[in-house]
Design a protein around this motif. Structure first.
Motif, PDB file in Angstrom:
ATOM      1  N   VAL A   1       0.881  -0.946  -0.525  1.00 16.00           N
ATOM      2  CA  VAL A   1      -0.223   0.135  -0.292  1.00 16.00           C
ATOM      3  C   VAL A   1       1.069   1.150   0.697  1.00 16.00           C
ATOM      4  N   VAL A   2       0.210   2.099  -0.522  1.00 13.28           N
ATOM      5  CA  VAL A   2       0.864   3.487  -0.631  1.00 13.28           C
ATOM      6  C   VAL A   2       0.969   4.515   0.379  1.00 13.28           C
ATOM      7  N   MET A   3       1.035   5.464   1.390  1.00 10.92           N
ATOM      8  CA  MET A   3       0.177   5.479   2.665  1.00 10.92           C
ATOM      9  C   MET A   3       1.520   7.298   2.783  1.00 10.92           C
ATOM     10  N   ALA A   4       0.209   7.665   3.432  1.00 10.63           N
ATOM     11  CA  ALA A   4      -0.085   9.660   3.756  1.00 10.63           C
ATOM     12  C   ALA A   4      -0.004  10.003   5.164  1.00 10.63           C
TER      13      ALA A   4
ATOM     14  N   ILE B   1       4.035   8.815   0.569  1.00  9.53           N
ATOM     15  CA  ILE B   1       5.315   8.135  -0.032  1.00  9.53           C
ATOM     16  C   ILE B   1       4.634   6.517  -0.592  1.00  9.53           C
ATOM     17  N   SER B   2       5.755   6.794  -1.642  1.00 14.24           N
ATOM     18  CA  SER B   2       5.138   5.049  -2.174  1.00 14.24           C
ATOM     19  C   SER B   2       5.260   3.712  -1.581  1.00 14.24           C
TER      20      SER B   2
ATOM     21  N   GLY C   1      -3.638   3.595   0.840  1.00 15.02           N
ATOM     22  CA  GLY C   1      -4.295   3.194  -0.438  1.00 15.02           C
ATOM     23  C   GLY C   1      -3.423   2.595  -1.661  1.00 15.02           C
ATOM     24  N   PHE C   2      -4.289   2.521  -2.637  1.00 14.60           N
ATOM     25  CA  PHE C   2      -2.931   2.342  -3.884  1.00 14.60           C
ATOM     26  C   PHE C   2      -2.978   3.016  -4.521  1.00 14.60           C
ATOM     27  N   TYR C   3      -3.376   4.989  -5.058  1.00 16.64           N
ATOM     28  CA  TYR C   3      -2.831   5.521  -5.303  1.00 16.64           C
ATOM     29  C   TYR C   3      -2.307   6.631  -5.038  1.00 16.64           C
TER      30      TYR C   3
ATOM     31  N   ASN D   1      -7.887   4.297   1.167  1.00 16.75           N
ATOM     32  CA  ASN D   1      -8.754   4.061   1.405  1.00 16.75           C
ATOM     33  C   ASN D   1      -9.167   3.334   3.001  1.00 16.75           C
ATOM     34  N   TYR D   2      -8.478   3.318   3.362  1.00 24.21           N
ATOM     35  CA  TYR D   2      -7.590   3.194   4.735  1.00 24.21           C
ATOM     36  C   TYR D   2      -7.391   4.356   5.979  1.00 24.21           C
ATOM     37  N   TRP D   3      -7.868   4.484   7.041  1.00 27.45           N
ATOM     38  CA  TRP D   3      -7.351   5.782   7.525  1.00 27.45           C
ATOM     39  C   TRP D   3      -7.405   5.418   8.826  1.00 27.45           C
ATOM     40  N   GLY D   4      -6.633   6.575   9.871  1.00 27.54           N
ATOM     41  CA  GLY D   4      -6.484   5.771  11.294  1.00 27.54           C
ATOM     42  C   GLY D   4      -7.538   6.723  12.316  1.00 27.54           C
ATOM     43  N   GLN D   5      -7.217   6.543  13.981  1.00 27.99           N
ATOM     44  CA  GLN D   5      -7.644   7.369  14.375  1.00 27.99           C
ATOM     45  C   GLN D   5      -7.435   9.234  14.360  1.00 27.99           C
ATOM     46  N   GLY D   6      -6.164   9.639  14.191  1.00 27.55           N
ATOM     47  CA  GLY D   6      -5.496  10.753  14.477  1.00 27.55           C
ATOM     48  C   GLY D   6      -4.619  10.834  15.968  1.00 27.55           C
ATOM     49  N   THR D   7      -4.274  11.396  15.686  1.00 27.39           N
ATOM     50  CA  THR D   7      -3.019  12.262  17.158  1.00 27.39           C
ATOM     51  C   THR D   7      -3.392  13.809  16.197  1.00 27.39           C
ATOM     52  N   GLN D   8      -3.201  14.249  18.108  1.00 26.20           N
ATOM     53  CA  GLN D   8      -3.194  15.264  18.202  1.00 26.20           C
ATOM     54  C   GLN D   8      -2.255  15.907  18.509  1.00 26.20           C
ATOM     55  N   VAL D   9      -1.555  17.154  17.233  1.00 29.35           N
ATOM     56  CA  VAL D   9      -0.495  18.112  17.597  1.00 29.35           C
ATOM     57  C   VAL D   9      -0.880  19.559  17.511  1.00 29.35           C
ATOM     58  N   THR D  10      -0.038  20.229  18.477  1.00 28.05           N
ATOM     59  CA  THR D  10      -0.760  21.486  18.948  1.00 28.05           C
ATOM     60  C   THR D  10       0.860  21.966  18.959  1.00 28.05           C
TER      61      THR D  10
END
Length: 122
Positions: free
Chosen positions: A32-35, A51-52, A99-101, A110-119
């Motif tokens: 999978v491609v990541m972002a 990133i590829s 994802g794939f692209y 297609n897939y997501w994490g829950q997120g992390t806060q940056v302040t």
């Protein structure tokens, strides 16, 4: 299916650094491609970097180019975002995505994490 869990967010002063991690499980990570994306209050989700599959190709939003570095370790099923010279306008919830692209639009992933806060404080 790919499960994603972000970590490493927190509170930092302007000019400081943070390193975010995104641990993946499920589908073979190297397929999978990541972002990274981010979302500030009242704003739309914004592309940060991608990133590829092998890690050899990366792209960045102009707003973070030269300050942030995306990387991945396929042996550890983990992606990273090294953030240097942080600014108050970098404050947001940061999400990792798979994802794939390798594109900059969130709908491409297609897939997501829950997120992390940056302040980032001024």
């Amino acid at each position: 299916q790919v499960q994603l869990v972000e970590s490493g967010g927190g509170l930092v002063q302007a000019g400081g650094s943070l390193r975010l991690s995104c641990a993946a499980s499920g589908r073979t990570f190297s397929n999978v491609v990541m972002a990274w994306f981010r979302q500030a209050p009242g704003k739309e989700r914004e592309f940060v970097a991608t990133i590829s599959r092998g890690g050899g190709s990366t792209d960045y939003a102009d707003s973070v180019k030269g300050r942030f570095t995306i990387s991945r370790d396929n042996a550890k099923n983990t992606m990273y975002l090294q953030m240097n010279s942080l600014k108050p306008e970098d404050t947001a919830v940061y999400y990792c995505a798979a994802g794939f692209y390798r594109r900059s639009h969130p709908d491409s992933y297609n897939y997501w994490g829950q997120g992390t806060q940056v302040t980032v404080s001024s």
